[in-house]
Design a protein around this motif. Structure first.
Motif, PDB file in Angstrom:
ATOM      1  N   LEU A   1      -0.570  -4.627   1.713  1.00  0.00           N
ATOM      2  CA  LEU A   1      -1.900  -4.373   2.266  1.00  0.00           C
ATOM      3  C   LEU A   1      -2.823  -4.236   1.059  1.00  0.00           C
ATOM      4  O   LEU A   1      -2.600  -3.368   0.208  1.00  0.00           O
ATOM      5  CB  LEU A   1      -1.903  -3.080   3.081  1.00  0.00           C
ATOM      6  CG  LEU A   1      -3.248  -2.651   3.676  1.00  0.00           C
ATOM      7  CD1 LEU A   1      -3.756  -3.669   4.697  1.00  0.00           C
ATOM      8  CD2 LEU A   1      -3.127  -1.272   4.344  1.00  0.00           C
ATOM      9  N   VAL A   2      -3.817  -5.107   0.953  1.00  0.00           N
ATOM     10  CA  VAL A   2      -4.723  -5.053  -0.194  1.00  0.00           C
ATOM     11  C   VAL A   2      -5.931  -4.182   0.151  1.00  0.00           C
ATOM     12  O   VAL A   2      -6.578  -4.363   1.176  1.00  0.00           O
ATOM     13  CB  VAL A   2      -5.186  -6.473  -0.589  1.00  0.00           C
ATOM     14  CG1 VAL A   2      -6.329  -6.404  -1.600  1.00  0.00           C
ATOM     15  CG2 VAL A   2      -4.008  -7.263  -1.165  1.00  0.00           C
ATOM     16  N   ASN A   3      -6.219  -3.226  -0.708  1.00  0.00           N
ATOM     17  CA  ASN A   3      -7.300  -2.271  -0.493  1.00  0.00           C
ATOM     18  C   ASN A   3      -8.291  -2.422  -1.637  1.00  0.00           C
ATOM     19  O   ASN A   3      -8.052  -1.900  -2.707  1.00  0.00           O
ATOM     20  CB  ASN A   3      -6.693  -0.854  -0.434  1.00  0.00           C
ATOM     21  CG  ASN A   3      -7.706   0.214  -0.094  1.00  0.00           C
ATOM     22  OD1 ASN A   3      -8.842  -0.085   0.224  1.00  0.00           O
ATOM     23  ND2 ASN A   3      -7.288   1.469  -0.185  1.00  0.00           N
ATOM     24  N   SER A   4      -9.384  -3.205  -1.476  1.00  0.00           N
ATOM     25  CA  SER A   4      -9.962  -3.646  -0.234  1.00  0.00           C
ATOM     26  C   SER A   4     -10.891  -4.823  -0.472  1.00  0.00           C
ATOM     27  O   SER A   4     -11.118  -5.216  -1.614  1.00  0.00           O
ATOM     28  CB  SER A   4     -10.792  -2.516   0.370  1.00  0.00           C
ATOM     29  OG  SER A   4     -11.781  -2.126  -0.590  1.00  0.00           O
TER      30      SER A   4
ATOM     31  N   LEU B   1       2.516   3.832   0.899  1.00  0.00           N
ATOM     32  CA  LEU B   1       1.858   4.507  -0.214  1.00  0.00           C
ATOM     33  C   LEU B   1       0.731   3.622  -0.737  1.00  0.00           C
ATOM     34  O   LEU B   1       0.915   2.415  -0.889  1.00  0.00           O
ATOM     35  CB  LEU B   1       2.850   4.792  -1.349  1.00  0.00           C
ATOM     36  CG  LEU B   1       4.018   5.724  -1.047  1.00  0.00           C
ATOM     37  CD1 LEU B   1       4.932   5.839  -2.274  1.00  0.00           C
ATOM     38  CD2 LEU B   1       3.540   7.108  -0.605  1.00  0.00           C
ATOM     39  N   ASP B   2      -0.408   4.236  -0.980  1.00  0.00           N
ATOM     40  CA  ASP B   2      -1.502   3.545  -1.643  1.00  0.00           C
ATOM     41  C   ASP B   2      -1.279   3.694  -3.146  1.00  0.00           C
ATOM     42  O   ASP B   2      -0.920   4.775  -3.615  1.00  0.00           O
ATOM     43  CB  ASP B   2      -2.840   4.181  -1.236  1.00  0.00           C
ATOM     44  CG  ASP B   2      -4.037   3.425  -1.773  1.00  0.00           C
ATOM     45  OD1 ASP B   2      -4.380   2.385  -1.178  1.00  0.00           O
ATOM     46  OD2 ASP B   2      -4.622   3.860  -2.779  1.00  0.00           O
ATOM     47  N   VAL B   3      -1.464   2.605  -3.878  1.00  0.00           N
ATOM     48  CA  VAL B   3      -1.275   2.658  -5.330  1.00  0.00           C
ATOM     49  C   VAL B   3      -2.558   2.198  -6.014  1.00  0.00           C
ATOM     50  O   VAL B   3      -3.005   1.065  -5.837  1.00  0.00           O
ATOM     51  CB  VAL B   3      -0.074   1.782  -5.777  1.00  0.00           C
ATOM     52  CG1 VAL B   3       0.048   1.780  -7.293  1.00  0.00           C
ATOM     53  CG2 VAL B   3       1.217   2.289  -5.142  1.00  0.00           C
ATOM     54  N   ASN B   4      -3.146   3.110  -6.781  1.00  0.00           N
ATOM     55  CA  ASN B   4      -4.403   2.855  -7.480  1.00  0.00           C
ATOM     56  C   ASN B   4      -4.206   3.173  -8.957  1.00  0.00           C
ATOM     57  O   ASN B   4      -3.567   4.173  -9.301  1.00  0.00           O
ATOM     58  CB  ASN B   4      -5.494   3.754  -6.873  1.00  0.00           C
ATOM     59  CG  ASN B   4      -6.858   3.574  -7.523  1.00  0.00           C
ATOM     60  OD1 ASN B   4      -7.016   3.761  -8.725  1.00  0.00           O
ATOM     61  ND2 ASN B   4      -7.846   3.226  -6.716  1.00  0.00           N
TER      62      ASN B   4
ATOM     63  N   GLY C   1      -1.357  -7.323  -9.204  1.00  0.00           N
ATOM     64  CA  GLY C   1      -0.509  -6.549  -8.301  1.00  0.00           C
ATOM     65  C   GLY C   1       0.188  -7.449  -7.295  1.00  0.00           C
ATOM     66  O   GLY C   1       1.398  -7.353  -7.075  1.00  0.00           O
ATOM     67  N   LEU C   2      -0.585  -8.350  -6.687  1.00  0.00           N
ATOM     68  CA  LEU C   2      -0.011  -9.248  -5.684  1.00  0.00           C
ATOM     69  C   LEU C   2       1.073 -10.132  -6.295  1.00  0.00           C
ATOM     70  O   LEU C   2       2.076 -10.451  -5.642  1.00  0.00           O
ATOM     71  CB  LEU C   2      -1.123 -10.121  -5.082  1.00  0.00           C
ATOM     72  CG  LEU C   2      -1.996  -9.420  -4.033  1.00  0.00           C
ATOM     73  CD1 LEU C   2      -3.298 -10.190  -3.787  1.00  0.00           C
ATOM     74  CD2 LEU C   2      -1.218  -9.238  -2.721  1.00  0.00           C
TER      75      LEU C   2
ATOM     76  N   ILE D   1      -2.131  -2.041  -2.203  1.00  0.00           N
ATOM     77  CA  ILE D   1      -2.564  -2.320  -3.587  1.00  0.00           C
ATOM     78  C   ILE D   1      -4.058  -2.052  -3.657  1.00  0.00           C
ATOM     79  O   ILE D   1      -4.854  -2.771  -3.061  1.00  0.00           O
ATOM     80  CB  ILE D   1      -2.249  -3.783  -3.968  1.00  0.00           C
ATOM     81  CG1 ILE D   1      -0.748  -4.068  -3.798  1.00  0.00           C
ATOM     82  CG2 ILE D   1      -2.708  -4.067  -5.405  1.00  0.00           C
ATOM     83  CD1 ILE D   1      -0.356  -5.523  -4.071  1.00  0.00           C
ATOM     84  N   ASP D   2      -4.432  -1.011  -4.387  1.00  0.00           N
ATOM     85  CA  ASP D   2      -5.782  -0.456  -4.314  1.00  0.00           C
ATOM     86  C   ASP D   2      -6.552  -0.647  -5.618  1.00  0.00           C
ATOM     87  O   ASP D   2      -6.246   0.005  -6.616  1.00  0.00           O
ATOM     88  CB  ASP D   2      -5.658   1.037  -3.973  1.00  0.00           C
ATOM     89  CG  ASP D   2      -7.010   1.717  -3.791  1.00  0.00           C
ATOM     90  OD1 ASP D   2      -8.058   1.056  -3.898  1.00  0.00           O
ATOM     91  OD2 ASP D   2      -6.995   2.940  -3.516  1.00  0.00           O
TER      92      ASP D   2
END
Lengths: 301, 301
Positions: free
Chosen positions: B115-118, B63-66, B106-107, B95-96
């Protein structure tokens, strides 16, 4: 740039590398349809009529016409059905039979340049079908199997296709009038069938430089969600180089998959065909009138 | 064979050339969702919860989370939402954010390898994001634009991606932990966007040998039947080499298109995942009981 021209009495259609993908409607076929077979045998073609109209309305660019009914007079029925369908629609037709006499009866009444479905790589079949194709100036679907059956080795299937193209040339039929069917096997039974057929389509296009067609629905035989799978297959086959398929345009997944692939590959400038086909009248009106319905359409679609 | 390993506290996921395609659910994102943005700003994450659960149920592998909400405390909200989502599901998260402080917040709370976006190709962005990726041992989505914006020339976009991979390497981040986003442009506005992105995906895979992801829904922005179009795009992008996408698993077209492509490319042996996902319980029962329902499933599907 190979182009296969097919026509009805009043309309020309081109199957070609740079052309939009051609959907050949598969529904006029009594195989596996008991009621339709019984009706057709008794001269009742009402289901043929409705299938013809529905498929063209749904987006078929051609219709395949098959009258293969056990113990019936196939040449007579096929000729009658072809004439009937030609009276209902101006899309070009594919004359589909494994019986030479039926193909000949069909060709004799067909108005325009038909696509004959099919010739195989078997010697006897080549010798009987190809002269007919030449005589009537038709195009032909070449199925890549021969006396030894259908090989799982795509190199063998490629060689059979090449042989048919060469033999057609001996009869004075140009390669552009041979549309090769690479044979689509059920992926549920033969797991490598997907990768194999994509490779074979690519070779047929880049090396033999021929147009291609296939019975697209075969790929999903025995699987659940067949329409969804057929859609994925069709988009990918078009990307590999396939230029037409005998399939069911009544399934929206098939139409979206093929028209979407056309847009992706630059065969639908300004997405004009896509927009025309899928534009929602209500939403259009809403855009013009500026009502709240517009908000249904969000960006992260 | 490039493999990017992402994890949650208890589950590992691999994005890879020979792995099934990874669907990264796009829904937990307040951009363009006014009600969600307002709720999140006020600490009401109920919609985040339901979106998380629904997407995983529908087939999202990540899941992308923004939490990008104007005038809100994005670092705080993003950290809270990540913790909440990790308490609800064990799928790994992306983590978006475009705000470095939010990424770091977030990290700091994320359990596993995110996965860090971006990161982009802009110097300042590279210098701020890459040390964070190294510090937390994360993977990162590299977006192929830089100070000069997004080039329509795919060679330029390839070069930007290459630069990011090289700069990541300077920071001790291996190429397998850089997942490149080639940038998907709306095909309704830029007609060549489809062909361009397919070529770029292919180059990124064959030359730069990296995994790829993208905001898949962008392709159909402004077009009718967006879900149908997205399906065609996804199948074709996977065929070109794309290994993941940030998209909406609640649309069945997206799931069929990606899972069908996996079957086609031999990434779903015996179609096991396809059959498990799409098997119809009723039809199954019918097969066992031999009732008339079986006849619904004909061969020329």
């Amino acid at each position: 740039m190979t182009e296969t021209v097919i026509s009805s009495a009043s309309k020309e259609l081109v199957i070609g590398f740079d052309r939009p993908f051609v959907i050949i409607g598969e529904r006029i076929n009594p195989t596996g349809r008991k009621i339709m077979a019984e009706e057709m045998k008794n001269g009742d073609y009402s289901r043929v009529e409705s299938d013809a109209i529905a498929q063209v309305k749904a987006g078929a660019h051609m219709l395949d016409v098959n009258a293969g009914i056990p113990l019936a007079d196939e040449p007579k029925i096929l000729a009658e059905v072809l004439q009937l369908v030609q009276s209902l629609t101006d899309v070009p037709l594919s004359i589909d039979s494994s019986i030479i006499e039926a193909l000949e009866a069909g060709l004799a009444v067909y108005q325009g340049k038909a696509l004959v479905n099919s010739v195989t790589g078997e010697e006897e079949n080549l010798e009987r079908v190809l002269p007919l194709i030449k005589k009537y100036g038709a195009a032909v679907v070449a199925i890549s199997n021969d006396e030894s059956g259908i090989s799982e080795d795509i190199d063998v299937r490629f060689d059979v296709a090449k042989k048919i193209v060469e033999r057609a040339s001996d009869y004075g039929i140009p390669a552009c009038d041979v549309v090769v069917d690479p044979l689509v096997m059920p992926i549920g039974a033969i797991n490598k069938a997907g990768q194999q057929v994509l490779k074979l389509i690519h070779r047929l296009r880049s090396e033999l430089k021929v147009n291609t067609t296939c019975g697209a629905s075969n790929i999903s035989f025995g699987l659940p969600n067949r329409h969804g799978f057929n859609g994925a297959f069709i988009s990918m086959a078009i990307q590999a180089g396939m230029t037409s398929a005998i399939t069911n345009p009544l399934h929206s997944e098939v139409v979206s998959a093929s028209m979407g692939a056309d847009v992706m590959l630059g065969k639908d400038p300004d997405c004009a065909r896509w927009i025309k086909r899928f534009r929602e009248p209500a939403a259009e009106g809403a855009r013009v009138r500026g009502t709240g319905r517009r908000s249904r359409r969000r960006s992260p679609g």
